[in-house]
Design a protein around this motif. Structure first.
Motif, PDB file in Angstrom:
ATOM      1  N   PRO A 155       3.907  58.201  62.958  1.00 20.68           N
ATOM      2  CA  PRO A 155       3.669  58.467  61.540  1.00 20.68           C
ATOM      3  C   PRO A 155       4.945  58.300  60.723  1.00 20.68           C
ATOM      4  CG  PRO A 155       3.782  60.523  62.783  1.00 20.68           C
ATOM      5  CD  PRO A 155       3.872  59.415  63.788  1.00 20.68           C
ATOM      6  N   VAL A 156       4.902  57.426  59.725  1.00 16.55           N
ATOM      7  CA  VAL A 156       6.057  57.181  58.853  1.00 16.55           C
ATOM      8  C   VAL A 156       5.567  56.909  57.444  1.00 16.55           C
ATOM      9  CG1 VAL A 156       7.544  56.228  60.668  1.00 16.55           C
ATOM     10  CG2 VAL A 156       6.047  54.708  59.371  1.00 16.55           C
ATOM     11  N   GLY A 157       6.489  57.044  56.495  1.00 15.45           N
ATOM     12  CA  GLY A 157       6.218  56.609  55.135  1.00 15.45           C
ATOM     13  C   GLY A 157       6.467  55.118  55.020  1.00 15.45           C
ATOM     14  N   GLN A 158       6.075  54.547  53.881  1.00 14.40           N
ATOM     15  CA  GLN A 158       6.194  53.106  53.686  1.00 14.40           C
ATOM     16  C   GLN A 158       7.636  52.627  53.846  1.00 14.40           C
ATOM     17  OE1 GLN A 158       3.550  50.808  53.035  1.00 14.40           O
ATOM     18  NE2 GLN A 158       5.225  49.422  53.562  1.00 14.40           N
ATOM     19  N   ASP A 159       8.615  53.458  53.436  1.00 16.27           N
ATOM     20  CA  ASP A 159      10.019  53.034  53.489  1.00 16.27           C
ATOM     21  C   ASP A 159      10.599  53.066  54.895  1.00 16.27           C
ATOM     22  OD1 ASP A 159       9.826  55.789  53.600  1.00 16.27           O
ATOM     23  OD2 ASP A 159      11.730  56.138  52.570  1.00 16.27           O
TER      24      ASP A 159
END
Length: 526
Positions: A155-159
């Motif tokens: 799980p990660v953010g777009q950046d």
């Protein structure tokens, strides 16, 4: 082969966080808040990345253990449930460091040097000496953290999507070298091999994009302890109110009677994350009509944040009164994490020659090593080969035969596909087959050429390999007749187990008893 299964049928997720002190609202909304939700639908592994903390703070580790404890408190108080997810400390699971070391053997330095954050952080942290191998290699350590657990998703953010891509590249390279292969068609009539996607030792993880809302610090920049603009997850109600009163309004409303725009105000960002619809409507209308002062708006935001943090503070106070519970969670988490990571490492060690058993080690074929040779014929650990395409199965069995069954020191020189030449220039053809359904027989198809010796590798449904070394004198006349009959086609023949004997059946000829030729390698040196 690595078993990528567990007692859970849910997809697996892994993520971690550096222990640089108590977590702030940016850490919470950027990752931890989503982790709490993911644990209900995924098999989750969440770790405290203490090795990573040392990549930049190696010169002064005096607070590291305290910070680990503080982060563990924040994890648990925010709602991570050790009954629903595995929580552990990175350095407590030695497989992380072991896999990092092994991956470093195959990872080009240029891959690490091109990671965007490598030069960015060196620029931002000029006061620290980051010209170290550990700092250069921290993205590869991240890859090892991930691949040790073979998660379906990270799980990660777009950046942060680009950070996971290095892990995928490293897994791809490892699989190219070490994973079982399959045969595919190349350009024209070429036949090539590639890693079998159904039997990858290190499957490539996918990105799980999670919401990463805009949450500014009190000065409008990204919230960070190093900027001194953060609000801690464990802050008291008074501390939250004080921090919010110091928060910038983005340069708007120089006086109270001037309207503002909450959509471009950091305080408005806080309201959108933590306030109810009623409060959000109140401050939006009040700001745009100058009916509410900024200090009143900030106080309402502080109240909303404190309402959200109240149960988190309550759980943290309970854990602070019972610190043994926190350490027990980390201890039990370490056991679960190590169990899963060790499954991966057993497979990785096996293919890199570092396994801790005696497999693959050969001795001279003396009486004392008879058991070693017999063990080599037990192919139960290679069951995944059984349904491989015929060219790949033949290649695998022949390589195993040459490596583990041919007596050490026997001079054999590879010639054409499946053909070896002895020191006396005799041609040996090695034919392979798996047992036919329903009976003990093995069917072979061989080019109609002359061979001074046949080695017939018969793999049975009991996963035992039977190897018959058949000299030409036993089959010469029948083979000549079979060649003539076959013409330009392959010679089709079989070995059958019947009446307690193994019989070679060539077309149009009586069966030939080859029982006595099993493992008869002494003739290779004649």
């Amino acid at each position: 082969m690595t078993d990528n299964t567990s007692n859970s049928s849910r997809p697996r997720v892994l993520s971690g966080m550096r222990p640089t002190g108590r977590l702030h609202l940016g850490n919470y909304m950027g990752a931890l808040y989503n982790w709490v939700r993911l644990q209900h639908d995924y098999e989750c592994y969440f770790f405290i990345a203490d090795y990573h903390a040392l990549t930049t703070d190696y010169a002064d580790p005096s607070l590291l253990k305290q910070n680990i404890f503080e982060v563990a408190l924040d994890f648990l108080s925010a709602g991570l449930d050790p009954e629903k997810c595995t929580i552990f400390v990175q350095s407590h699971v030695p497989q992380h460091a072991e896999l990092h070391l092994l991956l470093s053997m195959i990872t080009p330095v240029s891959w690490l040097e091109r990671v965007p954050t490598y030069k960015d952080q060196q620029e931002q942290l000029r006061e620290k000496d980051l010209a170290t191998y550990g700092f250069l290699g921290y993205p590869l350590l991240q890859s090892a953290d991930i691949l040790a657990y073979q998660p379906d998703f990270v799980p990660v953010g777009q950046d942060q999507v680009s950070h996971v891509e290095l892990t995928r590249e490293v897994a791809r390279r490892f699989n190219y070298f070490y994973s079982p292969k399959r045969v595919v068609s190349g350009e024209g009539s070429a036949v090539i091999t590639e890693p079998d996607p159904d039997h990858l030792l290190l499957p490539e993880p996918q990105v799980l994009l999670t919401p990463s809302p805009k949450l500014p610090g009190t000065d409008g920049r990204k919230m960070s302890k190093s900027y001194g603009n953060s609000i801690l997850l464990s802050a008291t109600p008074t501390e939250v109110a004080y921090k919010m009163q110091s928060m910038t309004n983005g340069g708007q409303r120089p006086t109270a009677d001037v309207p503002g725009d909450p959509d471009i105000c950091p305080v408005g960002d806080m309201h959108r994350l933590f306030s109810s619809e009623q409060v959000l409507t109140q401050i939006t209308t009040g700001c745009r009509t100058a009916a509410i002062r900024c200090d009143e708006c900030k106080l309402l935001a502080a109240n909303s944040i404190n309402h959200h943090l109240a149960p988190i503070r309550e759980r943290r106070e309970e854990l602070e009164d019972n610190p043994n519970k926190v350490w027990e969670v980390l201890y039990l988490g370490r056991i679960e994490a190590e169990k899963r990571a060790e499954q991966t490492m057993q497979a990785v060690r096996a293919v890199t020659g570092l396994s801790r058993d005696r497999s693959g080690v050969r001795l001279e074929r003396a009486a004392s090593s008879v058991q070693d040779a017999e063990d080599a014929r037990n192919l139960s650990s290679f069951k995944h080969w059984w349904d491989s395409p015929a060219p790949l199965l033949s290649r695998n069995l022949r390589e195993l035969w040459k490596r583990d069954l041919v007596p050490t020191g026997t001079p054999l020189k590879p010639d054409a596909d499946g053909v070896w030449i002895t020191q006396n220039n005799r041609r040996i053809f090695v034919a392979t087959a798996t047992q036919s359904n329903g009976n003990e027989s093995w069917n072979f198809s061989v080019k109609p050429k002359s061979y001074e010796m046949l080695v017939l590798l018969c793999w049975g449904s009991d996963y035992r390999l039977r190897d018959f070394v058949v000299p030409q004198k036993l089959y010469l006349a029948q083979w000549v007749a079979a060649k003539k009959q076959a013409g330009k086609n392959n010679i089709e023949f079989s070995v059958k187990h019947e009446g307690g004997k193994y019989v070679l059946n060539l077309p149009g000829a009586s069966g030939i008893d080859v029982t006595a030729t099993e493992a008869g390698y002494q003739i290779l040196g004649d």
